[in-house]
Design a protein around this motif. Structure first.
Motif, PDB file in Angstrom:
ATOM      1  N   HIS A 498       0.834  -1.204   0.000  1.00 39.73           N
ATOM      2  CA  HIS A 498       0.000   0.000   0.000  1.00 39.73           C
ATOM      3  C   HIS A 498       0.861   1.242   0.000  1.00 39.73           C
ATOM      4  CE1 HIS A 498      -2.020   3.328   2.218  1.00 39.73           C
ATOM      5  NE2 HIS A 498      -3.002   3.043   1.390  1.00 39.73           N
ATOM      6  N   HIS A 499       2.053   1.201   0.660  1.00 43.40           N
ATOM      7  CA  HIS A 499       2.925   2.370   0.545  1.00 43.40           C
ATOM      8  C   HIS A 499       4.438   2.165   0.408  1.00 43.40           C
ATOM      9  CE1 HIS A 499       1.476   2.284   4.849  1.00 43.40           C
ATOM     10  NE2 HIS A 499       2.729   2.498   5.144  1.00 43.40           N
ATOM     11  N   PRO A 500       5.114   1.240   1.077  1.00 48.08           N
ATOM     12  CA  PRO A 500       6.593   1.341   0.955  1.00 48.08           C
ATOM     13  C   PRO A 500       7.209   0.838  -0.361  1.00 48.08           C
ATOM     14  CG  PRO A 500       5.970   0.217   2.975  1.00 48.08           C
ATOM     15  CD  PRO A 500       4.770   0.247   2.088  1.00 48.08           C
ATOM     16  N   ALA A 501       6.443   0.686  -1.422  1.00 50.92           N
ATOM     17  CA  ALA A 501       6.968   0.428  -2.770  1.00 50.92           C
ATOM     18  C   ALA A 501       7.234  -1.048  -3.071  1.00 50.92           C
ATOM     19  CB  ALA A 501       8.208   1.263  -3.037  1.00 50.92           C
ATOM     20  N   VAL A 502       7.715  -1.275  -4.281  1.00 47.40           N
ATOM     21  CA  VAL A 502       7.932  -2.630  -4.798  1.00 47.40           C
ATOM     22  C   VAL A 502       9.375  -3.065  -4.540  1.00 47.40           C
ATOM     23  CG1 VAL A 502       7.978  -4.043  -6.890  1.00 47.40           C
ATOM     24  CG2 VAL A 502       6.172  -2.326  -6.605  1.00 47.40           C
ATOM     25  N   GLY A 503      10.309  -2.230  -4.966  1.00 47.04           N
ATOM     26  CA  GLY A 503      11.718  -2.557  -4.779  1.00 47.04           C
ATOM     27  C   GLY A 503      12.052  -3.905  -5.379  1.00 47.04           C
ATOM     28  N   ARG A 504      12.917  -4.641  -4.682  1.00 44.98           N
ATOM     29  CA  ARG A 504      13.271  -5.979  -5.153  1.00 44.98           C
ATOM     30  C   ARG A 504      12.505  -7.054  -4.373  1.00 44.98           C
ATOM     31  NH1 ARG A 504      17.329  -2.412  -5.727  1.00 44.98           N
ATOM     32  NH2 ARG A 504      18.292  -2.413  -7.781  1.00 44.98           N
ATOM     33  N   THR A 505      12.192  -6.755  -3.114  1.00 44.52           N
ATOM     34  CA  THR A 505      11.535  -7.743  -2.248  1.00 44.52           C
ATOM     35  C   THR A 505      10.145  -8.108  -2.763  1.00 44.52           C
ATOM     36  OG1 THR A 505      12.663  -6.635  -0.450  1.00 44.52           O
ATOM     37  CG2 THR A 505      10.971  -8.210   0.172  1.00 44.52           C
ATOM     38  N   HIS A 506       9.386  -7.119  -3.232  1.00 49.42           N
ATOM     39  CA  HIS A 506       7.994  -7.372  -3.627  1.00 49.42           C
ATOM     40  C   HIS A 506       7.842  -7.714  -5.110  1.00 49.42           C
ATOM     41  CE1 HIS A 506       6.546  -4.806   0.033  1.00 49.42           C
ATOM     42  NE2 HIS A 506       6.597  -6.084   0.330  1.00 49.42           N
ATOM     43  N   ARG A 507       8.955  -7.738  -5.840  1.00 51.24           N
ATOM     44  CA  ARG A 507       8.885  -7.934  -7.304  1.00 51.24           C
ATOM     45  C   ARG A 507       8.069  -9.153  -7.732  1.00 51.24           C
ATOM     46  NH1 ARG A 507      12.036  -6.409 -11.635  1.00 51.24           N
ATOM     47  NH2 ARG A 507      10.794  -7.843 -12.879  1.00 51.24           N
ATOM     48  N   PRO A 508       8.315 -10.355  -7.160  1.00 49.64           N
ATOM     49  CA  PRO A 508       7.591 -11.524  -7.686  1.00 49.64           C
ATOM     50  C   PRO A 508       6.079 -11.353  -7.626  1.00 49.64           C
ATOM     51  CG  PRO A 508       9.331 -12.207  -6.168  1.00 49.64           C
ATOM     52  CD  PRO A 508       9.240 -10.708  -6.082  1.00 49.64           C
ATOM     53  N   TRP A 509       5.581 -10.702  -6.579  1.00 44.93           N
ATOM     54  CA  TRP A 509       4.116 -10.542  -6.420  1.00 44.93           C
ATOM     55  C   TRP A 509       3.625  -9.350  -7.225  1.00 44.93           C
ATOM     56  CZ3 TRP A 509       7.449 -12.191  -2.637  1.00 44.93           C
ATOM     57  CH2 TRP A 509       7.243 -13.503  -2.191  1.00 44.93           C
ATOM     58  N   TYR A 510       4.459  -8.304  -7.314  1.00 44.40           N
ATOM     59  CA  TYR A 510       4.088  -7.148  -8.144  1.00 44.40           C
ATOM     60  C   TYR A 510       3.950  -7.588  -9.604  1.00 44.40           C
ATOM     61  CZ  TYR A 510       4.650  -2.820 -10.805  1.00 44.40           C
ATOM     62  OH  TYR A 510       4.496  -1.799 -11.706  1.00 44.40           O
ATOM     63  N   ASP A 511       4.873  -8.437 -10.069  1.00 38.77           N
ATOM     64  CA  ASP A 511       4.811  -8.900 -11.461  1.00 38.77           C
ATOM     65  C   ASP A 511       3.500  -9.640 -11.732  1.00 38.77           C
ATOM     66  OD1 ASP A 511       7.263  -7.788 -11.777  1.00 38.77           O
ATOM     67  OD2 ASP A 511       8.340  -9.641 -12.248  1.00 38.77           O
ATOM     68  N   ARG A 512       2.976 -10.325 -10.710  1.00 37.06           N
ATOM     69  CA  ARG A 512       1.703 -11.039 -10.883  1.00 37.06           C
ATOM     70  C   ARG A 512       0.516 -10.096 -10.714  1.00 37.06           C
ATOM     71  NH1 ARG A 512       2.724 -15.517  -6.570  1.00 37.06           N
ATOM     72  NH2 ARG A 512       0.550 -16.048  -6.877  1.00 37.06           N
ATOM     73  N   GLU A 513       0.677  -9.060  -9.895  1.00 36.27           N
ATOM     74  CA  GLU A 513      -0.443  -8.135  -9.630  1.00 36.27           C
ATOM     75  C   GLU A 513      -0.703  -7.207 -10.821  1.00 36.27           C
ATOM     76  OE1 GLU A 513      -0.169  -6.180  -5.779  1.00 36.27           O
ATOM     77  OE2 GLU A 513      -1.153  -4.394  -6.551  1.00 36.27           O
ATOM     78  N   ARG A 514       0.364  -6.753 -11.479  1.00 37.02           N
ATOM     79  CA  ARG A 514       0.148  -5.765 -12.546  1.00 37.02           C
ATOM     80  C   ARG A 514      -0.258  -6.488 -13.836  1.00 37.02           C
ATOM     81  NH1 ARG A 514       6.406  -4.532 -13.572  1.00 37.02           N
ATOM     82  NH2 ARG A 514       6.670  -6.426 -14.755  1.00 37.02           N
ATOM     83  N   PRO A 515      -1.147  -5.887 -14.643  1.00 31.10           N
ATOM     84  CA  PRO A 515      -1.528  -6.519 -15.904  1.00 31.10           C
ATOM     85  C   PRO A 515      -0.297  -6.722 -16.791  1.00 31.10           C
ATOM     86  CG  PRO A 515      -2.944  -4.641 -15.378  1.00 31.10           C
ATOM     87  CD  PRO A 515      -1.814  -4.609 -14.407  1.00 31.10           C
ATOM     88  N   ALA A 516      -0.224  -7.878 -17.467  1.00 28.27           N
ATOM     89  CA  ALA A 516       0.973  -8.220 -18.245  1.00 28.27           C
ATOM     90  C   ALA A 516       1.286  -7.150 -19.291  1.00 28.27           C
ATOM     91  CB  ALA A 516       0.775  -9.576 -18.911  1.00 28.27           C
ATOM     92  N   LEU A 517       0.245  -6.651 -19.936  1.00 27.44           N
ATOM     93  CA  LEU A 517       0.474  -5.661 -20.998  1.00 27.44           C
ATOM     94  C   LEU A 517       1.035  -4.355 -20.419  1.00 27.44           C
ATOM     95  CD1 LEU A 517       0.235  -5.407 -24.001  1.00 27.44           C
ATOM     96  CD2 LEU A 517      -2.162  -4.740 -23.745  1.00 27.44           C
ATOM     97  N   PHE A 518       0.592  -4.038 -19.201  1.00 27.10           N
ATOM     98  CA  PHE A 518       1.138  -2.840 -18.559  1.00 27.10           C
ATOM     99  C   PHE A 518       2.626  -3.039 -18.263  1.00 27.10           C
ATOM    100  CE2 PHE A 518       1.975  -0.158 -14.778  1.00 27.10           C
ATOM    101  CZ  PHE A 518       1.754   1.066 -15.374  1.00 27.10           C
ATOM    102  N   GLY A 519       2.998  -4.282 -17.922  1.00 27.77           N
ATOM    103  CA  GLY A 519       4.420  -4.595 -17.722  1.00 27.77           C
ATOM    104  C   GLY A 519       5.206  -4.327 -18.995  1.00 27.77           C
ATOM    105  N   ASP A 520       4.630  -4.687 -20.147  1.00 24.93           N
ATOM    106  CA  ASP A 520       5.313  -4.439 -21.426  1.00 24.93           C
ATOM    107  C   ASP A 520       5.488  -2.935 -21.666  1.00 24.93           C
ATOM    108  OD1 ASP A 520       5.331  -7.126 -21.821  1.00 24.93           O
ATOM    109  OD2 ASP A 520       3.631  -7.153 -23.228  1.00 24.93           O
ATOM    110  N   VAL A 521       4.452  -2.165 -21.292  1.00 25.07           N
ATOM    111  CA  VAL A 521       4.514  -0.706 -21.486  1.00 25.07           C
ATOM    112  C   VAL A 521       5.630  -0.117 -20.607  1.00 25.07           C
ATOM    113  CG1 VAL A 521       3.227   1.450 -21.157  1.00 25.07           C
ATOM    114  CG2 VAL A 521       2.078  -0.549 -22.125  1.00 25.07           C
ATOM    115  N   LEU A 522       5.707  -0.592 -19.371  1.00 25.85           N
ATOM    116  CA  LEU A 522       6.765  -0.100 -18.470  1.00 25.85           C
ATOM    117  C   LEU A 522       8.150  -0.452 -19.019  1.00 25.85           C
ATOM    118  CD1 LEU A 522       5.958  -0.735 -14.696  1.00 25.85           C
ATOM    119  CD2 LEU A 522       6.384   1.432 -15.841  1.00 25.85           C
ATOM    120  N   ARG A 523       8.270  -1.694 -19.521  1.00 26.74           N
ATOM    121  CA  ARG A 523       9.556  -2.125 -20.092  1.00 26.74           C
ATOM    122  C   ARG A 523       9.940  -1.251 -21.281  1.00 26.74           C
ATOM    123  NH1 ARG A 523       8.727  -7.136 -18.014  1.00 26.74           N
ATOM    124  NH2 ARG A 523       6.914  -7.493 -19.293  1.00 26.74           N
ATOM    125  N   ALA A 524       8.942  -0.897 -22.095  1.00 28.81           N
ATOM    126  CA  ALA A 524       9.216  -0.043 -23.260  1.00 28.81           C
ATOM    127  C   ALA A 524       9.682   1.334 -22.789  1.00 28.81           C
ATOM    128  CB  ALA A 524       7.964   0.073 -24.129  1.00 28.81           C
TER     129      ALA A 524
END
Ligand code: FAD
Length: 542
Positions: A498-524
């Motif tokens: 809810h607030h202290p960010a994704v960083g590296r610790t939360h990455r595996p769950w953030y990758d599942r939470e965010r829509p895949a296509l939005f991940g592609d947009v961020l990568r671009a």
């Protein structure tokens, strides 16, 4: 480099002089035994700065940046970690293997650009660093990624500080990204203003860090997230400078500044920002209300969040949280309610809020206190009784967490948000996951919950877990508990942060939470802004 009493601790939260002394650690050990069901807590010898193990630097700064650079091992160790539980444990052990190879301290946007140029050309990973209070591995390149780079540079932004411009007509100010909370509020106070953004890490975190992590302040409703206050930003990227236009609002497409709010140093370096500020509030009203059942308190908090009253404080503490912070010891849950305004009496709003609480079984325990020249105590929960006790505990908590590490006790927090319709099952599942994981790993412990924020459509529950540490094996235990509670948050429909960010610790769950296509947009966006991929590799996207 030797520390004086007010220097920042190499491993613990905050400054050396505020670390609890031996008598306080003994008292804490007694309390920890009680909280963790009688498990032993013993005072471990405190680490000495001279015992810090820092690996040799792999790269040297180029002559053009030599004046901004430090390769001093102590300085590098100070920038090795954030302040999450695993950071405290590694620091306590003297393990600074994650130290950057050098620390760069640019004093202007041009100097930031020169640092980024060198990093991209020399294939040196560049980690923007504000106050280093990240709790999600945000300022440390992971061990398995360090080999991809010739070295790691920490870009400490402390010299990009200070209040630079004040617009009293529009109530907005321009400030440097490296400005820490207390310095910013002191400068604003000279104009009768406040940003009114108080994360628990306020003392040591920075404006740029708050923006880069989408930080949450500690008012329960209304403007409290850093997102609410950003009017415009300037960011330096490896491709050039982005400066967004100062506007109170705009419908012109997706807002450009939002790309950098929550960008965690992966898309550029925020060098300064225009922030919306407020006149200092002077009218305050607060009370605390007891509930026999936590879920009744939650229903009252929902009624308040949906009433349109917008309390500054609406913090529900469950019985374990009350015990932990010595707010109430009778097994009740406590709801701290507070209002504040620059303009008008808050008594009527509080009176209506207390009616709503009574409708849901609440009994007023202290207050109401109503004032028109308060000292700010209501900001975090009112000036007396349970609220004052809680506020002190809130400010001291980070120091206590470090002290718990030094007596072999594991203590950490995790937070989330979910919609009201699923709160009851969500809370039960997350609490059970935390308790099961503690039982499996260390034989049991304490799990508590409070609401940090309430929205019309859902609360932001914040959990604390405490258990005996398996000294020497603390990190494996912590990883197992953390994975269990992260999975429970995800599968039960909450957010991983809810607030202290994704960083590296939360990455595996953030990758599942965010829509895949939005991940592609961020990568671009990352590819376009940081073609060499040197900016804070491993956070947000690869
Ligand atoms: C005890 C404690 C309590 C906390 N309480 C809260 C809380 O109440 N609310 C909350 O939201 N968080 C909280 N946090 C987490 C942390 O304090 C926040 O994430 C904070 O916003 C980080 O600010 P910082 O200046 O310390 O940034 P750092 O820790 O230095 O950096 C955090 C991230 O932002 C990036 N970054 C920093 N500055 C810049 C910049 N100028 N440009 C681009 N990227 C940048 C870094 O690369 C990193 O990814 C807490 C942490 C601790 C240890």
């Amino acid at each position: 480099m030797a520390f004086d009493g007010s220097a920042r601790s190499l491993w613990a939260w905050g400054t050396v002089d505020r670390f609890p002394d031996e008598a306080a650690r003994r008292r804490l050990a007694g309390m920890a035994r009680m909280l963790t069901g009688g498990a032993e807590a013993a005072l471990l010898p405190l680490p000495r700065d001279d015992d810090a193990r820092v690996p040799p630097a792999r790269v040297s700064p180029p002559p053009a940046l030599a004046a901004l650079a430090s390769t001093d091992p102590h300085d590098r160790a100070l920038h090795a970690h954030g302040r999450a539980y695993p950071d405290l444990v590694r620091g306590f052990r003297g393990d600074f293997a994650a130290a950057p190879d050098l620390v760069l301290r640019p004093a202007s946007a041009d100097a930031v650009a020169a640092c980024l140029d060198w990093c991209a050309g020399a294939r040196v990973a560049c980690v923007p660093y504000g106050g280093g209070t990240s709790v999600v591995g945000g300022v440390e390149v992971a061990a398995d990624r360090r080999g991809d780079f010739a070295g790691v540079a920490c870009l400490d932004l402390e010299r990009l500080d200070g209040l630079r411009e004040v617009d009293l007509v529009s109530l907005a100010v321009r400030a440097g990204a490296g400005t820490r909370g207390p310095a910013l509020e002191r400068a604003l106070a000279e104009h009768g203003l406040t940003l009114r953004h108080y994360p628990q890490s306020f003392e040591h975190s920075t404006l740029g860090g708050w923006i880069a992590t989408r930080a949450g302040g500690h008012f329960a409703t209304g403007p409290t997230h850093i997102d609410d206050f950003v009017e415009a930003i300037t960011a330096v990227t490896p491709r050039g400078v982005v400066a967004t236009r100062r506007l109170p609002a705009s419908g012109a497409g997706p807002a450009p500044e939002r790309l950098w709010i929550g960008s965690e140093g992966a898309l550029g370096v925020i060098t300064e920002a225009w922030m919306r500020v407020q006149k200092k509030p002077r009218f305050r009203a607060a009370a605390s209300v007891k509930f026999r059942k936590t879920l009744d308190g939650a229903t009252a908090a929902r009624a308040l969040a949906q009433s349109g009253l917008r309390p500054a404080n609406c913090r529900l503490l469950d019985p374990a949280e009350c015990l932990l912070h010595q707010v109430a010891l009778d097994g009740t849950a406590v709801l701290l309610v507070g209002f504040e305004s620059v303009d008008h009496d808050q008594g009527p709003a509080l009176a209506r809020a207390l009616e709503l609480c009574r409708d849901h079984g609440g009994v007023v325990a202290s207050g109401p206190t109503v004032s028109d020249d308060g000292d700010g105590a209501a900001a975090l929960g009112g000036g007396a009784g349970e609220a004052a006790t809680w506020k002190k505990a809130f400010v001291d908590a980070p120091y206590l967490q470090s002290a718990l590490v030094s007596i072999g006790v594991m203590a950490d927090t995790f937070e989330t948000s979910c919609t009201w319709d699923r709160f009851e099952t969500f809370h039960a599942a997350v609490t059970a996951a935390a308790q099961d994981a503690l039982k499996r790993t260390v034989g049991g412990g304490l799990v508590s919950c409070r609401f940090t924020h309430v929205y019309p459509d859902g609360p932001a529950p914040y959990y604390t877990f405490i258990g005996p540490a398996r000294v020497g094996d603390e990190l494996a235990v912590w990883r197992e508990v953390k994975a269990a509670v992260s999975e429970a948050r995800h599968v039960n429909g909450g957010t991983i942060t809810h607030h202290p960010a994704v960083g590296r610790t939360h990455r595996p769950w953030y990758d599942r939470e965010r829509p895949a296509l939005f991940g592609d947009v961020l990568r671009a966006a990352k590819r376009e802004l940081d073609p060499a991929g040197v900016l804070n590799p491993g956070v947000l996207v690869d």
